[in-house]
Design a protein around this motif. Structure first.
Motif, mmCIF file in Angstrom:
data_model
loop_
_atom_site.group_PDB
_atom_site.id
_atom_site.type_symbol
_atom_site.label_atom_id
_atom_site.label_comp_id
_atom_site.label_asym_id
_atom_site.label_seq_id
_atom_site.Cartn_x
_atom_site.Cartn_y
_atom_site.Cartn_z
ATOM 1 N N GLY A 44 22.980 -5.054 29.222
ATOM 2 C CA GLY A 44 22.438 -6.065 30.114
ATOM 3 C C GLY A 44 21.049 -6.545 29.750
ATOM 4 O O GLY A 44 20.247 -6.816 30.633
ATOM 5 N N GLY A 45 20.756 -6.683 28.482
ATOM 6 C CA GLY A 45 19.418 -7.088 28.066
ATOM 7 C C GLY A 45 19.349 -8.519 27.580
ATOM 8 O O GLY A 45 20.346 -9.095 27.160
ATOM 9 N N THR A 46 18.143 -9.063 27.638
ATOM 10 C CA THR A 46 17.856 -10.389 27.103
ATOM 11 C C THR A 46 16.689 -10.275 26.134
ATOM 12 O O THR A 46 15.637 -9.745 26.493
ATOM 13 C CB THR A 46 17.483 -11.364 28.236
ATOM 14 O OG1 THR A 46 18.576 -11.446 29.151
ATOM 15 C CG2 THR A 46 17.179 -12.750 27.679
ATOM 16 N N ILE A 47 16.911 -10.759 24.918
ATOM 17 C CA ILE A 47 15.875 -10.768 23.891
ATOM 18 C C ILE A 47 15.700 -12.225 23.483
ATOM 19 O O ILE A 47 16.633 -12.838 22.951
ATOM 20 C CB ILE A 47 16.288 -9.893 22.689
ATOM 21 C CG1 ILE A 47 16.552 -8.458 23.144
ATOM 22 C CG2 ILE A 47 15.227 -9.931 21.599
ATOM 23 C CD1 ILE A 47 17.175 -7.566 22.084
ATOM 24 N N LYS A 48 14.501 -12.791 23.751
ATOM 25 C CA LYS A 48 14.328 -14.221 23.493
ATOM 26 C C LYS A 48 12.891 -14.531 23.076
ATOM 27 O O LYS A 48 11.967 -13.786 23.384
ATOM 28 C CB LYS A 48 14.711 -15.039 24.719
ATOM 29 C CG LYS A 48 13.880 -14.766 25.948
ATOM 30 C CD LYS A 48 14.384 -15.571 27.140
ATOM 31 C CE LYS A 48 13.521 -15.318 28.363
ATOM 32 N NZ LYS A 48 13.927 -16.147 29.477
ATOM 33 N N ASN A 49 12.770 -15.616 22.352
ATOM 34 C CA ASN A 49 11.461 -16.119 21.906
ATOM 35 C C ASN A 49 10.683 -15.057 21.124
ATOM 36 O O ASN A 49 9.537 -14.755 21.429
ATOM 37 C CB ASN A 49 10.646 -16.627 23.105
ATOM 38 C CG ASN A 49 11.378 -17.686 23.882
ATOM 39 O OD1 ASN A 49 11.954 -18.595 23.303
ATOM 40 N ND2 ASN A 49 11.401 -17.552 25.197
ATOM 41 N N ILE A 50 11.347 -14.515 20.113
ATOM 42 C CA ILE A 50 10.754 -13.461 19.283
ATOM 43 C C ILE A 50 10.519 -14.020 17.882
ATOM 44 O O ILE A 50 11.390 -14.668 17.310
ATOM 45 C CB ILE A 50 11.677 -12.228 19.175
ATOM 46 C CG1 ILE A 50 12.139 -11.739 20.547
ATOM 47 C CG2 ILE A 50 11.020 -11.139 18.351
ATOM 48 C CD1 ILE A 50 11.068 -11.225 21.454
ATOM 49 N N ASN A 51 9.352 -13.743 17.316
ATOM 50 C CA ASN A 51 9.030 -14.092 15.941
ATOM 51 C C ASN A 51 8.523 -12.817 15.283
ATOM 52 O O ASN A 51 7.438 -12.338 15.611
ATOM 53 C CB ASN A 51 7.967 -15.187 15.909
ATOM 54 C CG ASN A 51 7.648 -15.638 14.517
ATOM 55 O OD1 ASN A 51 8.038 -15.006 13.541
ATOM 56 N ND2 ASN A 51 6.920 -16.727 14.408
ATOM 57 N N ALA A 52 9.324 -12.229 14.388
ATOM 58 C CA ALA A 52 8.968 -10.942 13.798
ATOM 59 C C ALA A 52 9.172 -10.967 12.288
ATOM 60 O O ALA A 52 10.049 -11.654 11.778
ATOM 61 C CB ALA A 52 9.806 -9.822 14.413
ATOM 62 N N SER A 53 8.352 -10.188 11.583
ATOM 63 C CA SER A 53 8.522 -10.057 10.140
ATOM 64 C C SER A 53 8.337 -8.595 9.735
ATOM 65 O O SER A 53 7.557 -7.864 10.328
ATOM 66 C CB SER A 53 7.533 -10.941 9.383
ATOM 67 O OG SER A 53 6.214 -10.460 9.523
ATOM 68 N N ASP A 92 26.372 -5.877 25.461
ATOM 69 C CA ASP A 92 26.056 -6.959 26.395
ATOM 70 C C ASP A 92 24.582 -7.355 26.398
ATOM 71 O O ASP A 92 23.928 -7.401 27.443
ATOM 72 C CB ASP A 92 26.519 -6.616 27.817
ATOM 73 C CG ASP A 92 28.027 -6.497 27.912
ATOM 74 O OD1 ASP A 92 28.718 -7.202 27.148
ATOM 75 O OD2 ASP A 92 28.514 -5.703 28.726
ATOM 76 N N PHE A 93 24.069 -7.670 25.218
ATOM 77 C CA PHE A 93 22.719 -8.203 25.082
ATOM 78 C C PHE A 93 22.821 -9.668 24.686
ATOM 79 O O PHE A 93 23.694 -10.051 23.911
ATOM 80 C CB PHE A 93 21.930 -7.436 24.005
ATOM 81 C CG PHE A 93 21.372 -6.144 24.501
ATOM 82 C CD1 PHE A 93 20.037 -6.034 24.855
ATOM 83 C CD2 PHE A 93 22.186 -5.028 24.632
ATOM 84 C CE1 PHE A 93 19.520 -4.848 25.330
ATOM 85 C CE2 PHE A 93 21.678 -3.833 25.114
ATOM 86 C CZ PHE A 93 20.338 -3.745 25.459
ATOM 87 N N THR A 94 21.920 -10.479 25.209
ATOM 88 C CA THR A 94 21.829 -11.887 24.842
ATOM 89 C C THR A 94 20.576 -12.064 23.998
ATOM 90 O O THR A 94 19.491 -11.638 24.391
ATOM 91 C CB THR A 94 21.724 -12.775 26.101
ATOM 92 O OG1 THR A 94 22.879 -12.564 26.901
ATOM 93 C CG2 THR A 94 21.611 -14.243 25.718
ATOM 94 N N ILE A 95 20.753 -12.692 22.824
ATOM 95 C CA ILE A 95 19.630 -12.942 21.916
ATOM 96 C C ILE A 95 19.531 -14.453 21.712
ATOM 97 O O ILE A 95 20.525 -15.090 21.347
ATOM 98 C CB ILE A 95 19.835 -12.239 20.561
ATOM 99 C CG1 ILE A 95 19.968 -10.736 20.768
ATOM 100 C CG2 ILE A 95 18.699 -12.558 19.606
ATOM 101 C CD1 ILE A 95 20.348 -9.973 19.522
ATOM 102 N N SER A 96 18.337 -15.002 21.951
ATOM 103 C CA SER A 96 18.163 -16.442 21.735
ATOM 104 C C SER A 96 16.755 -16.744 21.233
ATOM 105 O O SER A 96 15.800 -16.043 21.564
ATOM 106 C CB SER A 96 18.436 -17.223 23.028
ATOM 107 O OG SER A 96 17.482 -16.927 24.007
ATOM 108 N N ASN A 97 16.676 -17.782 20.420
ATOM 109 C CA ASN A 97 15.404 -18.267 19.883
ATOM 110 C C ASN A 97 14.587 -17.144 19.220
ATOM 111 O O ASN A 97 13.417 -16.951 19.528
ATOM 112 C CB ASN A 97 14.584 -18.961 20.982
ATOM 113 C CG ASN A 97 13.459 -19.791 20.395
ATOM 114 O OD1 ASN A 97 13.575 -20.310 19.288
ATOM 115 N ND2 ASN A 97 12.358 -19.894 21.115
ATOM 116 N N CYS A 98 15.236 -16.413 18.340
ATOM 117 C CA CYS A 98 14.574 -15.301 17.639
ATOM 118 C C CYS A 98 14.572 -15.563 16.147
ATOM 119 O O CYS A 98 15.578 -15.976 15.577
ATOM 120 C CB CYS A 98 15.307 -13.985 17.908
ATOM 121 S SG CYS A 98 15.192 -13.446 19.612
#
Length: 143
Positions: free
Chosen positions: A94-103, A123-129
């Protein structure tokens, strides 16, 4: 708040906590570490530089589970990570991971994974990563 972690994990995440506007550098295995079953956590507006991993589920010595339910990771900038952006395992959901910029960066001749889901995490949602300079290493003992 700006913190130099000197190679250790910084926050032991607990139920209902909210973290925002945190800036860290030189941190260890998880700026935010879930070390027991935890729920309803928000991590927002974080800048991280030169560390191992930003978010991790890894049980404490007296725990067998470090699942997290209903976590939000949002607006996080993380550069020069040695082990990856996040490692999420156990029965986390049930997690949301969004707007991430990583290197990532090369560490011990290995390039880290960006976001690693292990065990029965689901059931994780990833967007704009954006994950740069990461790759998954396959083989014995690797995810």
């Amino acid at each position: 708040m700006s913190i130099n972690g000197f190679g250790k994990d910084l926050y032991r995440v607990r139920d209902g906590q909210r973290y925002s506007h945190v800036s860290v550098h030189n941190f260890g295995n998880g700026v935010f570490r879930v070390d027991r079953p935890t729920r309803d956590v928000q991590v927002r507006d974080v800048t991280a530089l030169d560390g191992y991993r930003v978010f991790e589920t890894y049980p404490a010595r007296d725990q067998s589970d470090a699942s997290i339910r209903n976590v939000v990771l949002d607006n996080i900038q993380a550069q020069r990570l040695k082990r990856g952006f996040a490692r999420i395992g156990h029965d986390s959901s049930g997690g949301t991971i969004k707007n991430i910029n990583a290197s990532g960066t090369i560490f011990n001749q290995s390039i880290p994974a960006g976001i690693a889901f292990m065990d029965s995490a689901h059931d994780f949602t990833i967007s704009n990563c954006t994950m740069r300079h990461f790759r998954m290493e396959l083989g014995a003992g690797r995810y």
